[in-house]
Design a protein around this motif. Structure first.
Motif, PDB file in Angstrom:
ATOM      1  N   ARG A  15       0.834  -1.215   0.000  1.00 62.61           N
ATOM      2  CA  ARG A  15       0.000   0.000   0.000  1.00 62.61           C
ATOM      3  C   ARG A  15       0.866   1.262   0.000  1.00 62.61           C
ATOM      4  O   ARG A  15       0.526   2.252  -0.634  1.00 62.61           O
ATOM      5  N   ARG A 152       0.484   0.985 -11.737  1.00 60.31           N
ATOM      6  CA  ARG A 152      -0.358   1.048 -10.533  1.00 60.31           C
ATOM      7  C   ARG A 152      -1.448  -0.028 -10.591  1.00 60.31           C
ATOM      8  O   ARG A 152      -1.678  -0.743  -9.626  1.00 60.31           O
ATOM      9  N   VAL A 159      -0.763  -7.093  -4.729  1.00 59.70           N
ATOM     10  CA  VAL A 159      -1.775  -6.969  -3.667  1.00 59.70           C
ATOM     11  C   VAL A 159      -2.464  -8.319  -3.481  1.00 59.70           C
ATOM     12  O   VAL A 159      -2.624  -8.815  -2.356  1.00 59.70           O
ATOM     13  N   LYS A 163      -2.597 -10.837  -0.219  1.00 66.30           N
ATOM     14  CA  LYS A 163      -3.876 -11.186   0.406  1.00 66.30           C
ATOM     15  C   LYS A 163      -4.050 -12.708   0.407  1.00 66.30           C
ATOM     16  O   LYS A 163      -4.522 -13.287   1.374  1.00 66.30           O
ATOM     17  N   LEU A 187     -11.725  -9.354  -1.457  1.00 66.10           N
ATOM     18  CA  LEU A 187     -10.516  -8.525  -1.555  1.00 66.10           C
ATOM     19  C   LEU A 187     -10.806  -7.028  -1.436  1.00 66.10           C
ATOM     20  O   LEU A 187      -9.878  -6.216  -1.414  1.00 66.10           O
ATOM     21  N   THR A 188     -12.085  -6.665  -1.386  1.00 61.07           N
ATOM     22  CA  THR A 188     -12.436  -5.240  -1.345  1.00 61.07           C
ATOM     23  C   THR A 188     -12.418  -4.692   0.090  1.00 61.07           C
ATOM     24  O   THR A 188     -12.976  -5.298   0.996  1.00 61.07           O
ATOM     25  N   PHE A 189     -11.753  -3.544   0.247  1.00 57.50           N
ATOM     26  CA  PHE A 189     -11.757  -2.832   1.534  1.00 57.50           C
ATOM     27  C   PHE A 189     -12.299  -1.433   1.257  1.00 57.50           C
ATOM     28  O   PHE A 189     -11.558  -0.549   0.811  1.00 57.50           O
ATOM     29  N   VAL A 192     -10.555   1.598   2.850  1.00 54.65           N
ATOM     30  CA  VAL A 192      -9.280   1.957   2.216  1.00 54.65           C
ATOM     31  C   VAL A 192      -9.562   2.757   0.939  1.00 54.65           C
ATOM     32  O   VAL A 192      -8.924   3.777   0.660  1.00 54.65           O
ATOM     33  N   GLU A 193     -10.543   2.325   0.191  1.00 56.30           N
ATOM     34  CA  GLU A 193     -10.867   3.022  -1.069  1.00 56.30           C
ATOM     35  C   GLU A 193     -11.307   4.465  -0.800  1.00 56.30           C
ATOM     36  O   GLU A 193     -10.936   5.383  -1.539  1.00 56.30           O
ATOM     37  N   VAL A 196      -8.255   6.485  -0.164  1.00 55.73           N
ATOM     38  CA  VAL A 196      -7.500   6.729  -1.401  1.00 55.73           C
ATOM     39  C   VAL A 196      -8.126   7.908  -2.154  1.00 55.73           C
ATOM     40  O   VAL A 196      -7.427   8.838  -2.580  1.00 55.73           O
ATOM     41  N   MET A 238      -9.128   2.209  -9.381  1.00 50.22           N
ATOM     42  CA  MET A 238      -9.368   1.157  -8.369  1.00 50.22           C
ATOM     43  C   MET A 238     -10.165  -0.017  -8.940  1.00 50.22           C
ATOM     44  O   MET A 238      -9.796  -1.178  -8.691  1.00 50.22           O
ATOM     45  N   LYS A 242      -8.701  -3.858  -9.028  1.00 52.64           N
ATOM     46  CA  LYS A 242      -9.418  -5.008  -8.448  1.00 52.64           C
ATOM     47  C   LYS A 242      -9.684  -6.085  -9.515  1.00 52.64           C
ATOM     48  O   LYS A 242      -9.675  -7.273  -9.221  1.00 52.64           O
ATOM     49  N   GLU A 245      -6.597  -7.958  -9.633  1.00 48.18           N
ATOM     50  CA  GLU A 245      -6.518  -8.841  -8.457  1.00 48.18           C
ATOM     51  C   GLU A 245      -7.342 -10.113  -8.683  1.00 48.18           C
ATOM     52  O   GLU A 245      -6.870 -11.228  -8.434  1.00 48.18           O
TER      53      GLU A 245
HETATM   54  C1  LIG Z   1      -5.365  -2.383  -3.488  1.00 52.41           C
HETATM   55  C2  LIG Z   1      -6.164  -2.942  -2.579  1.00 52.41           C
HETATM   56  O1  LIG Z   1      -7.288  -3.681  -2.927  1.00 52.41           O
HETATM   57  C3  LIG Z   1      -8.534  -3.042  -3.208  1.00 52.41           C
HETATM   58  C4  LIG Z   1      -8.278  -1.951  -4.158  1.00 52.41           C
HETATM   59  C5  LIG Z   1      -7.910  -0.718  -3.690  1.00 52.41           C
HETATM   60  C6  LIG Z   1      -7.211   0.246  -4.603  1.00 52.41           C
HETATM   61  O2  LIG Z   1      -7.144  -0.020  -5.801  1.00 52.41           O
HETATM   62  O3  LIG Z   1      -6.672   1.251  -4.088  1.00 52.41           O
HETATM   63  C7  LIG Z   1      -8.139  -0.376  -2.358  1.00 52.41           C
HETATM   64  C8  LIG Z   1      -8.727  -1.252  -1.490  1.00 52.41           C
HETATM   65  C9  LIG Z   1      -9.210  -2.560  -1.930  1.00 52.41           C
HETATM   66  O4  LIG Z   1     -10.604  -2.485  -2.091  1.00 52.41           O
HETATM   67  C10 LIG Z   1      -5.892  -2.834  -1.133  1.00 52.41           C
HETATM   68  O5  LIG Z   1      -6.520  -3.557  -0.363  1.00 52.41           O
HETATM   69  O6  LIG Z   1      -5.039  -2.010  -0.763  1.00 52.41           O
END
Ligand SMILES: C=C(O[C@@H]1C=C(C(=O)O)C=C[C@H]1O)C(=O)O
Length: 254
Positions: A15, A152, A159, A163, A187-189, A192-193, A196, A238, A242, A245
């Protein structure tokens, strides 16, 4: 991820890298929007022309081919936009233990990134003023920005790997069932989003400030709209990260 960094692989360190990459993306955006869209660059060949495709495609392909020769695509962080056009590297591959599963190489969403960039992002960020004929300089900015966005977004592979390593028992059944929706949810937080989106808007405001020697606190219009940068992350950066991911995880047990 530098070679030999496997031991330092953690969600926090990944991160941190994503946070630093925000700076690169925003600075490159500020550079690109100095120019209007310059649609001719992407649409037609410029005379005299013996090249196929647009001038932009030609420049980008040739840039990638040259960078490939000096080893750019030996790095698992780098994903080419024109993989069929690359020359072998003249630089030998450094021997280090790969962090990612070998299937990572087959995950590449650059075609999507390029389409969104030309058809949705540029019209959102740049003025529609007439071509200013600065085609080569504009394309150089595009290439830097697209490569930063691609790096990115494809960082999603790292990531996802972290996980997966941290919660293998939770991910495994959904991978075996090839259940995209369940993987996406896992995997979604969201918190955090949200951070960002707020942070990139704040960075856009700070990086886009006009710096003067006049100490008056008069607010000046910044070089870039912070809300658009937040929207860029929300709608494209984002979700595509994902998607990477999920695509990586679906192949993680191959
Ligand atoms: C990148 C991640 O995975 C997901 C994608 C994110 C992103 O693209 O910034 C942020 C949170 C998660 O939903 C993370 O967990 O940091």
């Amino acid at each position: 991820m530098a070679c030999g960094d496997d031991g330092k692989l953690s969600l926090d360190s990944i991160r941190d890298s994503l946070i630093r990459q925000e700076d690169t993306i925003i600075f490159n955006l500020i550079e690109r929007i100095k120019f209007p869209i310059n649609p001719t660059l992407y649409k037609q060949q410029l005379p005299p022309s013996n090249i196929s495709g647009s001038f932009f495609q030609y420049l980008f392909q040739e840039t990638e081919a040259l960078q490939s020769k000096v080893g750019r695509y030996l790095s698992p962080e780098e994903n080419p936009f024109f993989p069929d056009n690359l020359s072998d590297s003249i630089i030998p591959l450094t021997k280090c233990t790969p962090v990612l599963h070998p299937a990572a190489e087959s995950v590449n969403v650059n075609e999507k990134i390029l389409d969104i960039y030309i058809n949705q992002m540029l019209p959102l960020f740049c003025t529609e003023a007439d071509d200013d004929a600065n085609f080569a300089t504009t394309a150089a900015c595009d290439i830097q920005l697209l490569q930063a966005l691609s790096r990115r977004i494809h960082y999603g592979k790292f990531v996802a790997e972290v996980k997966f390593r941290d919660s293998t028992d939770e991910y495994k059944p959904f991978i075996l069932a090839q259940d995209r929706d369940a993987l996406m949810k896992l995997l979604t937080f969201e918190a955090v989003e949200e951070m960002v989106k707020k942070r990139v808007a704040k960075k856009a405001k700070v990086f886009g400030q006009e710096v003067t020697l006049n100490d008056s606190v008069e607010e000046m219009k910044g070089k870039i709209d912070p809300l658009l940068v937040s929207r860029l992350y929300d709608e494209w950066v984002m979700p595509l990260t994902k998607l990477v991911e999920v695509e990586y995880l679906l192949r993680r047990l191959d």
